[in-house]
Design an enzyme around this catalytic site. Sequence first.
Site, PDB file in Angstrom:
ATOM      1  N   LYS A  57       0.794  -1.242   0.000  1.00  0.00           N
ATOM      2  CA  LYS A  57       0.000   0.000   0.000  1.00  0.00           C
ATOM      3  C   LYS A  57       0.820   1.284   0.000  1.00  0.00           C
ATOM      4  CE  LYS A  57      -3.409  -1.192  -0.630  1.00  0.00           C
ATOM      5  NZ  LYS A  57      -3.774  -2.017  -1.854  1.00  0.00           N
ATOM      6  N   HIS A 118       6.953  -7.337  -2.391  1.00  0.00           N
ATOM      7  CA  HIS A 118       6.802  -6.611  -1.123  1.00  0.00           C
ATOM      8  C   HIS A 118       7.806  -7.160  -0.090  1.00  0.00           C
ATOM      9  CE1 HIS A 118       3.241  -4.507  -2.382  1.00  0.00           C
ATOM     10  NE2 HIS A 118       2.458  -5.558  -2.409  1.00  0.00           N
ATOM     11  N   SER A 148      -4.723   2.826   4.328  1.00  0.00           N
ATOM     12  CA  SER A 148      -4.890   2.182   3.027  1.00  0.00           C
ATOM     13  C   SER A 148      -4.890   0.650   3.183  1.00  0.00           C
ATOM     14  CB  SER A 148      -3.747   2.624   2.102  1.00  0.00           C
ATOM     15  OG  SER A 148      -3.919   2.074   0.829  1.00  0.00           O
ATOM     16  N   THR A 237      -0.778   8.910 -15.302  1.00  0.00           N
ATOM     17  CA  THR A 237      -0.555   8.267 -13.994  1.00  0.00           C
ATOM     18  C   THR A 237      -1.070   9.107 -12.822  1.00  0.00           C
ATOM     19  OG1 THR A 237       1.719   9.081 -13.890  1.00  0.00           O
ATOM     20  CG2 THR A 237       1.410   6.866 -14.782  1.00  0.00           C
ATOM     21  N   MET A 266      -8.387   1.779  -5.909  1.00  0.00           N
ATOM     22  CA  MET A 266      -7.972   3.182  -6.052  1.00  0.00           C
ATOM     23  C   MET A 266      -8.918   3.978  -5.161  1.00  0.00           C
ATOM     24  SD  MET A 266      -5.456   3.377  -8.118  1.00  0.00           S
ATOM     25  CE  MET A 266      -4.612   2.128  -9.101  1.00  0.00           C
TER      26      MET A 266
HETATM   27  N1  LIG Z   1      -1.825   7.534  -9.280  1.00  0.00           N
HETATM   28  C1  LIG Z   1      -1.947   7.469  -7.974  1.00  0.00           C
HETATM   29  N2  LIG Z   1      -1.836   8.583  -7.234  1.00  0.00           N
HETATM   30  C2  LIG Z   1      -1.961   8.537  -5.885  1.00  0.00           C
HETATM   31  N3  LIG Z   1      -2.200   7.408  -5.191  1.00  0.00           N
HETATM   32  C3  LIG Z   1      -2.320   6.269  -5.901  1.00  0.00           C
HETATM   33  C4  LIG Z   1      -2.197   6.237  -7.309  1.00  0.00           C
HETATM   34  N4  LIG Z   1      -2.364   4.957  -7.721  1.00  0.00           N
HETATM   35  C5  LIG Z   1      -2.597   4.223  -6.617  1.00  0.00           C
HETATM   36  N5  LIG Z   1      -2.587   5.006  -5.529  1.00  0.00           N
HETATM   37  C6  LIG Z   1      -2.868   4.630  -4.143  1.00  0.00           C
HETATM   38  O1  LIG Z   1      -1.924   3.684  -3.672  1.00  0.00           O
HETATM   39  C7  LIG Z   1      -2.567   2.815  -2.707  1.00  0.00           C
HETATM   40  C8  LIG Z   1      -2.449   1.384  -3.203  1.00  0.00           C
HETATM   41  O2  LIG Z   1      -1.147   0.976  -2.925  1.00  0.00           O
HETATM   42  P1  LIG Z   1      -0.371  -0.182  -3.707  1.00  0.00           P
HETATM   43  O3  LIG Z   1      -0.519   0.003  -5.142  1.00  0.00           O
HETATM   44  O4  LIG Z   1       0.995  -0.173  -3.131  1.00  0.00           O
HETATM   45  O5  LIG Z   1      -1.169  -1.470  -3.240  1.00  0.00           O
HETATM   46  S1  LIG Z   1      -0.606  -2.972  -3.305  1.00  0.00           S
HETATM   47  O6  LIG Z   1       0.321  -3.135  -2.178  1.00  0.00           O
HETATM   48  O7  LIG Z   1       0.032  -3.207  -4.589  1.00  0.00           O
HETATM   49  O8  LIG Z   1      -1.835  -3.801  -3.097  1.00  0.00           O
HETATM   50  C9  LIG Z   1      -4.008   3.296  -2.603  1.00  0.00           C
HETATM   51  O9  LIG Z   1      -3.988   4.299  -1.576  1.00  0.00           O
HETATM   52  P2  LIG Z   1      -5.284   4.755  -0.759  1.00  0.00           P
HETATM   53  O10 LIG Z   1      -6.152   5.502  -1.721  1.00  0.00           O
HETATM   54  O11 LIG Z   1      -4.773   5.661   0.329  1.00  0.00           O
HETATM   55  O12 LIG Z   1      -5.924   3.523  -0.205  1.00  0.00           O
HETATM   56  C10 LIG Z   1      -4.203   3.907  -3.978  1.00  0.00           C
HETATM   57  O13 LIG Z   1      -5.285   4.792  -4.069  1.00  0.00           O
END
Ligand SMILES: Nc1ncnc2c1ncn2[C@@H]1O[C@H](COP(=O)(O)OS(=O)(=O)O)[C@@H](OP(=O)(O)O)[C@H]1O
Length: 305
Positions: A57, A118, A148, A237, A266
């Site tokens: 996350k 991870h 998250s 992105t 997301m």
């Molecule tokens: N483009 C972009 N901009 C900002 N934030 C983003 C973006 N893409 C993914 N996210 C946010 O990243 C969180 C998901 O984390 P991961 O991708 O690491 O998840 S995982 O571990 O692969 O399951 C999750 O965070 P939270 O919204 O706080 O839950 C996603 O919304």
Amino acid sequence: MTDLQSNMESFDPSTIRILKLVTLEGVPLFDDTVEQWETIWNFKAKPDDLLICTYPKAGTTWMQEIVDMIRHGGDTEKCARAPIYERIPYIELCELKPFPSGIEQAEALPSPRTLKSHLPVHLLPPSFFEQNCKIIYVARNPKDLAVSYFHFIRMDKTMVQPENWDEFVETFIAGTVAYGSWFDHVKDWWKAKDHHQVLYLFYEDMKEDLAREIKKVAQFMDVELPEPVLNRIVKHTKFESMKVNPAVNYTTVPDCLMDQTISPFMRKGIVGDWKEHFTVAQSERLDEICTQLLKESGLTFRTEL
Ligand SMILES: Nc1ncnc2c1ncn2[C@@H]1O[C@H](COP(=O)(O)OS(=O)(=O)O)[C@@H](OP(=O)(O)O)[C@H]1O
């Protein structure tokens, strides 16, 4: 449609099981991962593999899409060729038969490969270091990350459900969640960057100035990014674009595995959402533990922009 996608469509919900956590060298991992550990540990990385490594996350999917866009010169069509979990295999994933494991998926990909993990430093298959592979590590402040993670677990039907937020915060701080202590993870990868080819980036910096951070990634990958390509990657992105892009938002995963009506993958994509979840006492406690556990490392995190 790719083979993996048609497998997804015909997935039998009755085969789902809740994954247990099994501790391996001090780190709780999913039981399937531990069962296949020998294969994972002996994974043969190639010198031109690029690994994206994070604590769950922290912004993994975001970085995955950025790297794939850089590799494909900002061509959005090419990056829609398959869902992100197929373009960039998650190497230690081996739940959910009959889907191929992360290792099987990686082995079927042509080079240069981009891979996701991870794993903490000491559990990363040693071939990544032996082959001097480039590794991009993304770190995120523990408060937003915990929020998250909590919402992700609520919608992920293979994970043990926490009782409530208060219980989850305790397990997160204690490091008894999948992938263990966030503190150890971020600290050990921070140290690893002094000995290996690791680009260490922060989610909060990406939110602050996405173009600046994408340029760092491209430079690390030795790719020239002309201004129009960079602008396309930034636009593609941004959170608002990724939220509605089925190639990255995990809506191609059946609801019986990830129920996005509970919480979307997301979700909010912001810095500071923790203020809606943490009590003052929880926040102060985590601040204190952070100061204590990170002080020697020199690592600091921003919890607001
Ligand atoms: N483009 C972009 N901009 C900002 N934030 C983003 C973006 N893409 C993914 N996210 C946010 O990243 C969180 C998901 O984390 P991961 O991708 O690491 O998840 S995982 O571990 O692969 O399951 C999750 O965070 P939270 O919204 O706080 O839950 C996603 O919304």
